[in-house]
Enzyme design. Sequence first.
Site, PDB file in Angstrom:
ATOM      1  N   ASP A  64      21.696  -4.561 -22.580  1.00  0.00           N
ATOM      2  CA  ASP A  64      20.606  -5.466 -22.974  1.00  0.00           C
ATOM      3  C   ASP A  64      19.924  -4.930 -24.238  1.00  0.00           C
ATOM      4  O   ASP A  64      18.695  -4.931 -24.364  1.00  0.00           O
ATOM      5  CB  ASP A  64      19.584  -5.664 -21.841  1.00  0.00           C
ATOM      6  CG  ASP A  64      18.663  -6.866 -22.093  1.00  0.00           C
ATOM      7  OD1 ASP A  64      18.833  -7.544 -23.132  1.00  0.00           O
ATOM      8  OD2 ASP A  64      17.779  -7.110 -21.255  1.00  0.00           O
ATOM      9  N   LEU A  97      21.949  -9.483 -31.005  1.00  0.00           N
ATOM     10  CA  LEU A  97      22.217  -9.064 -32.385  1.00  0.00           C
ATOM     11  C   LEU A  97      21.339  -9.803 -33.393  1.00  0.00           C
ATOM     12  O   LEU A  97      21.384  -9.513 -34.574  1.00  0.00           O
ATOM     13  CB  LEU A  97      23.697  -9.236 -32.716  1.00  0.00           C
ATOM     14  CG  LEU A  97      24.659  -8.407 -31.827  1.00  0.00           C
ATOM     15  CD1 LEU A  97      26.102  -8.574 -32.307  1.00  0.00           C
ATOM     16  CD2 LEU A  97      24.289  -6.931 -31.810  1.00  0.00           C
TER      17      LEU A  97
END
Lengths: 312, 440
Positions: free
Chosen positions: B315, B73
Amino acid sequence: MQWRHKDLLDLDTLTAEEIRHIIKTAQPMKEILSRPMKKLPTLRGKNVVLLFYESSTRTRTSFETAAKILGADTTNFSVAVSSVNKGESLLDTAKTLQAMNVDLVIVRHSSSGAAEFLANVLEAGVINGGDGQHAHPTQALLDFYTLQEKLGGFEGKKIVIVGDILHSRVARSNVLGLKKLGADVTLVGPPTLLPDEMKYLGVKLSYDLDKELPGADAVMALRLQLERQQSGLFPSIREYSKLYGLSLERLKKTGKKTIVMHPGPMNRGVEIMSDLADSVQSVIEEQVTNGVAVRMALIYLLIGGGTGNVVD
Amino acid sequence: MWWIKKALVLDPAQGYTGERDVLVKDGFILKVGNFLEEDVPEFFGQENLEGVKIVEAAGKYLFPGLIDVHVHLREPGQEDKEDIRSGSRAAVRGGFTSVLAMANTKPVIDQRALVEFVRLQGERAGMARVYPVAAVTKGFQGQELVEMMDIREGGAVAFSDDGLGIQNAEIMRLAFEYAKLTGCPIISHCEDENLAARGVMRRGEASARLGLKGIPASAESVMVARDVLLAGEAGGKLHIAHVSTKESVMIIRTAKKLGIDVTAEVNPHHLLFSDQDVGLTRTDLKVNPPLPTKEDQEALLEGLLDGTIDMLATDHAPHTWEEKAKPFPEAPFGINSLETALAVVWQELVEKGKLPALKVIELWSRNPAQRFNLPGGTLETGSPADLVLFDPAYKERITAESMESKAQNTPFLGQELQGFPVMTWVGGKLVMADRKVICN
């Protein structure tokens, strides 16, 4: 024939007919090179940019000479003095060149695919002057010109390419084109520099130079990057030279008047011995001359308007 | 309160699929079954249906929200690529109600204060539940272990130096041993740096053809072998991230037979794209581990079906457009996945009969919840109402404008995909409806 390409990026997009057309176009160019007055008005007003991100003397000089003989203006975008050192990306450099309305960009770059990347962004033509380990089409084409001149053709001719095949853009482009032209190609090198995956090329792979030499019409030595030894790819320059170095004596094994080629710059005493490099069998200097002629032909084909006769 | 009517319910925890009604109250699953209209108010403990929102769900699937154990993130430090708000919004749009945020941010998440920041930013965003993964070693240096107990107190659910492989085997062994205090798994990014040697795609005929430096399959597999042996010896919990080689699958299968506490994940892009798809200008397909061969893909799928591989994970790795607009060797590794992963898995694997729908939910919801000890992953009464309503007929073109992620580095950009979540609930709160995130 009508030239249909905006760019020259690799050999895989060229047909055998197109390759022969390039060779044919280069013939009068070579004649022009031998004139005392080497200047044509053909590309007057055209702007050729040389964008070299990797050091190169002969390729850059060869292109620059070729463009100038044809009457084009050349600009050297050399990395040391350009804004590339200020962190400008290849994309922004491309946009800058586009905004300057250049006609042709000749690029050399250490990243495979850099030439294709530029070609996708630029309206101008792009000639790949070597991208990473991927392709070096003008070197291959000048090699073909030399082979045509010396051997009279390709069909059934045995060409041996020896050295660091894995890291060589010259070997890749040569094989792609030579296969199209009908030559019989053998690649030779130690297993670490000629790994199994090179079988994608669809030609014979061999670790044993002496076994492959008999019958060879041409042998091409590749430049050995000496720093590969430090990364463990071969144990010593001494052993490499013993196994794969070309000498006058060794070349007798071909049983023919074999020609010897090298894309330069040579490591004398490593991949090629001086006795051979300076012998009558060596065509290495002619390769350089032919390089200018072939690059003139390519520049002309790409931005000279196609089919007209350049010499008139 | 919600009454989701006649949905095709997929609940691997209870092993069933079929048309059922799902009732939600106070953020939790109240009841799942086939209900008569007149009985429902009583279930909610009231006279009538006042305050109960009804969803007509016929023809759509309802399943526990997906839990993605592997997302990047980028916050703190690389907010130009993504931040916790945009990433967790992208998550719920893609059907994920929980995500595990990897620690390779700037700075690296290697202290409790940073773990708490990530957790708090997730709560502020109020979208998917964001669980921090903390580093194994301080500063990702591969030398000293982080304060694992303090960090777990701060909310980390696993430890990983993902993005880098831990090269020193002794440090890895110590990590397995010490992490036993925490009960948390170590997530291993298996990559031997000497073998990978700054390669950019899988080594093989495709890399040779493109003149791109190859990463051999062994760069991953030897580390998988090392880590299962170390985990077995130390007795810790190992989770292997992004398995991409057939040899790794074989090693994990053997390790499980030996009783080693290992789980593993596969990323959808490794099932859907191979090294043959890589091209010199396809930086959208540049990912680490690199795209495998077709043989590897078969082994990965077999591993998912026979239980060797326990979960799917994205991922999700956002990168800006400028970073990817480079020659292949210079572009960063990573594929933006949260908003496309479920759709492509559904379209390419479920619809084509390669992976049963119920299995997908087991792999992407139940198993992750169990391994990382998280709420969710089931529709049993009393479970949090993290739910996804999924329309297998819904078609959408993937565009920069429609995406919630800040980045658009997906190989599906401009393509139309079929099969999308149309409603997502987190803790009983509707956070996405009609493909749009609902703002607070």
